[in-house]
Scaffold this active site. Structure first.
Site, PDB file in Angstrom:
ATOM      1  N   TYR A 166     -18.264  -4.389  36.126  1.00  0.00           N
ATOM      2  CA  TYR A 166     -17.737  -5.199  37.227  1.00  0.00           C
ATOM      3  C   TYR A 166     -18.867  -5.949  37.927  1.00  0.00           C
ATOM      4  O   TYR A 166     -18.751  -7.139  38.239  1.00  0.00           O
ATOM      5  CB  TYR A 166     -16.999  -4.310  38.231  1.00  0.00           C
ATOM      6  CG  TYR A 166     -16.447  -5.050  39.420  1.00  0.00           C
ATOM      7  CD1 TYR A 166     -15.423  -5.981  39.267  1.00  0.00           C
ATOM      8  CD2 TYR A 166     -16.959  -4.833  40.701  1.00  0.00           C
ATOM      9  CE1 TYR A 166     -14.919  -6.676  40.364  1.00  0.00           C
ATOM     10  CE2 TYR A 166     -16.453  -5.515  41.798  1.00  0.00           C
ATOM     11  CZ  TYR A 166     -15.436  -6.437  41.632  1.00  0.00           C
ATOM     12  OH  TYR A 166     -14.946  -7.122  42.718  1.00  0.00           O
ATOM     13  N   SER A 218     -18.355 -11.338  44.680  1.00  0.00           N
ATOM     14  CA  SER A 218     -18.216 -10.180  45.563  1.00  0.00           C
ATOM     15  C   SER A 218     -19.556  -9.493  45.701  1.00  0.00           C
ATOM     16  O   SER A 218     -20.488  -9.727  44.916  1.00  0.00           O
ATOM     17  CB  SER A 218     -17.150  -9.227  45.007  1.00  0.00           C
ATOM     18  OG  SER A 218     -17.636  -7.979  44.680  1.00  0.00           O
TER      19      SER A 218
END
Length: 309
Positions: A177, A152
């Protein structure tokens, strides 16, 4: 958006459109988390194209209900290496070959959580569990297999924290993340070098999509970030889940990528280098394409999991 090159698809393409006319009959795909959000749309598209899909899931009953019989479901908790071992042993015992693996499952911006021997949960679940899973399944890969890691633009937030990848001090959920998403990209980059000729690995940025992945992000925060609009419409630049699944199934099947092993893809095409820090525009940062870092991460992951040395 990233300017298209030659794929014939783009930002608004759906998984169904990408696989229109593609015959996956006789092919077997493993899609982690393939029962929710992007994973569910990925499973549907692959199944509609004729593939047999296996969905390993931490909550197999929930997965089976969501899938309604379109895929096989088995138990797998990516944060537990014993669970990875159990799943892969069951699968390998069947003698079936694998044509596609899509590492789709993941968690985002969760509160500080420890799994296994004290590993940070996002790094462990999003990366280490998939590293172990793929390495255990390598003997089952058919010729010309493809492995797709769903990364991502979150990788913009952090490279690999080599001095403290498990955030033993100063946990930051977004940096954690970001590190995990960088790890996904580097995993595919190095795995591609290790696979037999004809088989390839790719990383993909699916785009900005509202799915259950955001469950740990408070509603107020999502609104502040522009993820939620007052009228409930899709924010500018965001994709539907059907559009979000497109790049993963494209990377898993497109002959256009035969000569681009290890590539980072976006909008059903090769991603361009990120020109700024606009995560919505995307692209790929240099730290997610560095081969030396990819090899270093592979060695670290092999030491932690005992697999892939």
């Amino acid at each position: 958006m990233i300017q298209q090159q030659n794929s014939g698809f783009g930002h608004e393409s759906t998984a169904g459109e990408v696989l229109a006319g593609v015959d996956l009959s006789g092919k077997l795909a493993v899609v982690t988390g393939g029962y929710s959000g992007l994973g569910l749309e990925t499973t549907r598209a692959l199944t509609n194209a004729g593939a047999h899909v296996v969905v390993p899931a931490r909550r197999p009953q929930t997965a089976a209900e969501a899938l309604g019989g379109i895929a096989d479901v088995d138990r797998l908790d990516l944060g537990d290496l014993n669970s990875v071992d159990d799943f892969t042993e069951r699968f390998l015992a069947t003698g079936r070959g694998i044509d596609i693996i899509i590492n789709n499952a993941g968690i985002m911006a969760c509160p500080e959580t420890r799994v296994g021997p004290g590993w940070e949960a996002q790094f462990a679940t999003n990366h280490l569990g998939h590293h172990a899973l793929v390495n255990r399944l390598l003997p089952a890969l058919n010729d010309n297999a493809r492995v797709v890691a769903v990364a991502s633009s979150g990788h913009f937030l952090s490279g690999i924290r080599w001095d403290d990848p498990h955030f033993t001090t100063g946990y930051d959920k977004w940096e954690a993340y970001g590190q995990a998403k960088t790890a996904n990209a580097l995993f595919a980059l190095h795995l591609d070098r290790l696979l037999p000729t004809g088989s390839h690995a790719y990383a993909v940025h699916p785009g900005s999509i509202l799915t259950p992945l955001q469950r740990h992000v408070p509603h107020d925060t999502q609104s502040e970030l522009g993820w939620i609009t007052p009228d409930g419409s899709l924010p500018t630049g965001f994709k539907t889940p059907e559009q979000g699944a497109a790049t993963a199934v494209w990377a898993a099947t497109s002959p256009y990528l035969d000569d681009h092993g290890g590539a980072y893809c976006q909008d059903c095409d090769l991603a361009r280098p990120a020109e700024d820090d606009d995560m919505l525009t995307g692209g790929v940062k240099p730290w997610a394409r560095d081969r030396a870092s990819a090899a270093r991460l592979w060695a670290l992951s092999a030491a932690l999991t005992g697999l892939g040395a």
